[in-house]
Design a protein around this motif. Structure first.
Motif, mmCIF file in Angstrom:
data_model
loop_
_atom_site.group_PDB
_atom_site.id
_atom_site.type_symbol
_atom_site.label_atom_id
_atom_site.label_comp_id
_atom_site.label_asym_id
_atom_site.label_seq_id
_atom_site.Cartn_x
_atom_site.Cartn_y
_atom_site.Cartn_z
ATOM 1 N N ILE A 33 -12.074 0.011 -7.065
ATOM 2 C CA ILE A 33 -11.329 0.699 -6.022
ATOM 3 C C ILE A 33 -11.882 2.115 -5.894
ATOM 4 C CG2 ILE A 33 -9.229 -0.683 -6.314
ATOM 5 C CD1 ILE A 33 -7.975 1.659 -7.866
ATOM 6 N N VAL B 115 -5.217 0.644 -1.481
ATOM 7 C CA VAL B 115 -4.126 1.304 -2.213
ATOM 8 C C VAL B 115 -2.876 1.503 -1.355
ATOM 9 C CG1 VAL B 115 -5.492 2.390 -4.020
ATOM 10 C CG2 VAL B 115 -5.184 3.566 -1.829
ATOM 11 N N TYR B 116 -2.971 1.240 -0.058
ATOM 12 C CA TYR B 116 -1.792 1.276 0.808
ATOM 13 C C TYR B 116 -1.061 -0.065 0.798
ATOM 14 C CZ TYR B 116 -3.955 5.486 2.803
ATOM 15 O OH TYR B 116 -4.519 6.719 2.980
ATOM 16 N N GLU C 65 0.825 -2.290 -1.337
ATOM 17 C CA GLU C 65 1.513 -2.350 -2.627
ATOM 18 C C GLU C 65 1.520 -3.759 -3.224
ATOM 19 O OE1 GLU C 65 5.857 -1.165 -4.359
ATOM 20 O OE2 GLU C 65 5.119 -0.024 -2.631
ATOM 21 N N MET D 110 -2.015 -4.777 -4.211
ATOM 22 C CA MET D 110 -2.478 -4.094 -5.423
ATOM 23 C C MET D 110 -1.842 -4.689 -6.679
ATOM 24 S SD MET D 110 -4.878 -2.025 -4.721
ATOM 25 C CE MET D 110 -5.011 -1.149 -6.267
ATOM 26 N N TYR E 105 -11.274 2.576 -10.967
ATOM 27 C CA TYR E 105 -11.400 3.560 -9.893
ATOM 28 C C TYR E 105 -12.742 4.251 -10.010
ATOM 29 C CZ TYR E 105 -10.501 8.118 -7.565
ATOM 30 O OH TYR E 105 -10.570 9.258 -6.800
ATOM 31 N N ARG F 96 -5.272 9.500 -1.019
ATOM 32 C CA ARG F 96 -5.664 8.286 -1.735
ATOM 33 C C ARG F 96 -5.990 8.501 -3.209
ATOM 34 N NH1 ARG F 96 -9.587 5.015 2.460
ATOM 35 N NH2 ARG F 96 -8.077 4.821 4.169
ATOM 36 N N LEU G 145 -3.256 7.768 -5.507
ATOM 37 C CA LEU G 145 -2.937 6.330 -5.509
ATOM 38 C C LEU G 145 -3.963 5.547 -6.329
ATOM 39 C CD1 LEU G 145 -1.957 5.903 -1.743
ATOM 40 C CD2 LEU G 145 -0.410 5.844 -3.709
ATOM 41 N N TYR G 146 -5.251 5.867 -6.154
ATOM 42 C CA TYR G 146 -6.283 5.196 -6.952
ATOM 43 C C TYR G 146 -6.009 5.377 -8.443
ATOM 44 C CZ TYR G 146 -9.172 5.079 -2.661
ATOM 45 O OH TYR G 146 -9.653 4.876 -1.398
ATOM 46 N N TYR H 213 -2.987 3.278 -9.747
ATOM 47 C CA TYR H 213 -3.218 1.836 -9.883
ATOM 48 C C TYR H 213 -4.288 1.487 -10.917
ATOM 49 C CZ TYR H 213 -0.374 0.573 -5.798
ATOM 50 O OH TYR H 213 0.659 0.360 -4.926
#
Length: 170
Positions: free
Chosen positions: A10, A84-85, A87, A90, A101, A136, A139-140, A143
């Motif tokens: 990602i 990552v948008y 949910e 992911m 990442y 982002r 978020l990366y 996750y």
């Protein structure tokens, strides 16, 4: 012990996920897929066309559905920067393997992205590249099972870095 059923990359557009993914798959003896290509194939349109014709929210819904349907083993999966948008998508990817990442500085991402308007980057018309980078990155990191900084490294060095990290964590 980490889940190496699949290795899922990602990161931002331009991070080199697809290029790294192909080489990593080869080194691991895994197959390779790129979720952007799967999405384009399923929809029969380029990413940018999907975004322009159907809108950003529909694009994200299509991407999320496609991610939840992936059921793979022994694959390196290069994802689109916007996963990552998604949910639900992911969570599903995380259950399928190790999320890595591929981290780069904003300056490096900006240098690599010359075709921001035609590349199919999921971003609102009011957002700048810097806006989505800031949005982002957190978020990366949230996750990711692992973060690998590939700033200032060539592709071979980045692949070696990834292989070493995977070997150390077997």
């Amino acid at each position: 012990m980490i889940n190496l059923n699949n290795v899922i990359l990602i990161g931002m557009p331009g991070a080199g996920k697809s290029t790294l993914g192909v080489l990593l798959a080869k080194a691991l003896g895994y197959s390779f897929i790129d979720t952007d290509l799967i999405l384009q194939h399923r929809e029969g349109q380029l990413l940018q066309e999907i975004i322009e014709l159907k809108g950003l929210e529909v694009f994200k819904a299509i991407e999320n559905k496609m991610l939840t349907e992936l059921d793979l083993e022994k694959h390196v999966i290069a994802t689109g920067g916007s996963v990552v948008y998604c949910e639900e998508g992911m969570r599903h990817l995380k259950s399928q393997g190790l999320l890595i990442y591929i981290e780069l500085s904003y300056e490096t991402v900006e240098k690599r992205l010359h075709n921001i308007k035609t590349r199919g980057i999921a971003m609102d018309k009011t957002q700048s590249l810097h806006d989505i980078y800031i949005e982002r990155c957190s978020l990366y990191k949230a996750y990711a099972d692992m973060v690998v900084n590939c700033d200032g490294t060539d592709i071979e060095t980045s692949v070696s870095k990834l292989l070493n990290i995977l070997e150390e964590n077997k």
